[in-house]
Write an enzyme that holds these catalytic residues in place. Sequence first.
Site, PDB file in Angstrom:
ATOM      1  N   LEU A 137     -53.384  -0.447 -34.451  1.00 28.61           N
ATOM      2  CA  LEU A 137     -52.694   0.804 -34.127  1.00 28.61           C
ATOM      3  C   LEU A 137     -53.728   1.915 -34.034  1.00 28.61           C
ATOM      4  CD1 LEU A 137     -49.804   0.058 -36.516  1.00 28.61           C
ATOM      5  CD2 LEU A 137     -49.426   0.742 -34.149  1.00 28.61           C
TER       6      LEU A 137
ATOM      7  N   HIS B  56     -45.656   8.619 -33.471  1.00 28.19           N
ATOM      8  CA  HIS B  56     -45.434   7.182 -33.297  1.00 28.19           C
ATOM      9  C   HIS B  56     -46.280   6.355 -34.263  1.00 28.19           C
ATOM     10  CE1 HIS B  56     -45.664   3.358 -31.016  1.00 28.19           C
ATOM     11  NE2 HIS B  56     -44.445   3.680 -30.641  1.00 28.19           N
TER      12      HIS B  56
HETATM   13  C1  DLZ Z   1     -45.727   1.822 -28.070  1.00 32.70           C
HETATM   14  C2  DLZ Z   1     -47.005   1.502 -28.782  1.00 32.70           C
HETATM   15  C3  DLZ Z   1     -48.017   2.469 -28.897  1.00 32.70           C
HETATM   16  C4  DLZ Z   1     -47.889   3.848 -28.342  1.00 32.70           C
HETATM   17  N1  DLZ Z   1     -49.171   2.190 -29.513  1.00 32.70           N
HETATM   18  C5  DLZ Z   1     -49.367   0.944 -30.019  1.00 32.70           C
HETATM   19  C6  DLZ Z   1     -50.594   0.620 -30.657  1.00 32.70           C
HETATM   20  O1  DLZ Z   1     -51.544   1.407 -30.776  1.00 32.70           O
HETATM   21  N2  DLZ Z   1     -50.708  -0.631 -31.154  1.00 32.70           N
HETATM   22  C7  DLZ Z   1     -49.722  -1.578 -31.072  1.00 32.70           C
HETATM   23  O2  DLZ Z   1     -49.895  -2.708 -31.562  1.00 32.70           O
HETATM   24  N3  DLZ Z   1     -48.550  -1.280 -30.465  1.00 32.70           N
HETATM   25  C8  DLZ Z   1     -48.348  -0.048 -29.935  1.00 32.70           C
HETATM   26  N4  DLZ Z   1     -47.187   0.242 -29.307  1.00 32.70           N
HETATM   27  C9  DLZ Z   1     -46.148  -0.817 -29.134  1.00 32.70           C
HETATM   28  C10 DLZ Z   1     -45.229  -0.992 -30.352  1.00 32.70           C
HETATM   29  O3  DLZ Z   1     -45.919  -1.616 -31.425  1.00 32.70           O
HETATM   30  C11 DLZ Z   1     -44.044  -1.908 -29.965  1.00 32.70           C
HETATM   31  O4  DLZ Z   1     -44.505  -3.079 -29.360  1.00 32.70           O
HETATM   32  C12 DLZ Z   1     -43.066  -1.223 -29.008  1.00 32.70           C
HETATM   33  O5  DLZ Z   1     -42.650   0.029 -29.499  1.00 32.70           O
HETATM   34  C13 DLZ Z   1     -41.809  -2.116 -28.755  1.00 32.70           C
HETATM   35  O6  DLZ Z   1     -41.098  -2.330 -29.986  1.00 32.70           O
END
Ligand code: DLZ
Length: 158
Positions: free
Chosen positions: A86, A93
């Site tokens: 992340l 978020h």
């Molecule tokens: C939507 C999202 C965003 C903005 N950033 C990440 C990230 O940095 N790392 C990650 O593993 N997933 C991200 N996601 C997707 C969310 O984890 C998730 O897959 C979606 O919101 C669908 O549930």
Amino acid sequence: MAVKGLGKIDQTYDGKHIKVGILHARWNSKIINALVDGAIKKLKELNVSEENIIVESIPGAYELPFGTKKMFEKYNVDVVIPIGCLIKGSTMHFEYICDAVSTQIMQLQFQLNKPIIFGVLTCLTEEQALERAGLLPGMHNHGEDWGACAVEMVLKWK
Ligand code: DLZ
């Protein structure tokens, strides 16, 4: 001696008879791929056989807790390493997902009575993530630590 890191292990753990699930997100794939490779490399060094390393993917880190539960049910693994990355953006978020995922993964261990490794990078910048995936010069791949942690946590408490 470095302050951070796993420290000196109490014994050598032989992963010959254990089954490990790796569940990885596909977001930030360059970083994820390096972390998964690092975890697999360490598991093999600790004698976990290739057929006992089950790798599955899910879209993003938010899907890791549910997918981890399903990995135990579907593959009867001894431990799961959920791997995600992340990276903080401009909204809240990041905070919500970091909190939800870490809390659920911790709780799931106690619900299932199985070890789950915290293979989730929660980084403020992409550079921090690249460093922790061992993708910048001289930096250590945290995936290797998660592989070692998985083997120890299965064998120490069985
Ligand atoms: C939507 C999202 C965003 C903005 N950033 C990440 C990230 O940095 N790392 C990650 O593993 N997933 C991200 N996601 C997707 C969310 O984890 C998730 O897959 C979606 O919101 C669908 O549930």
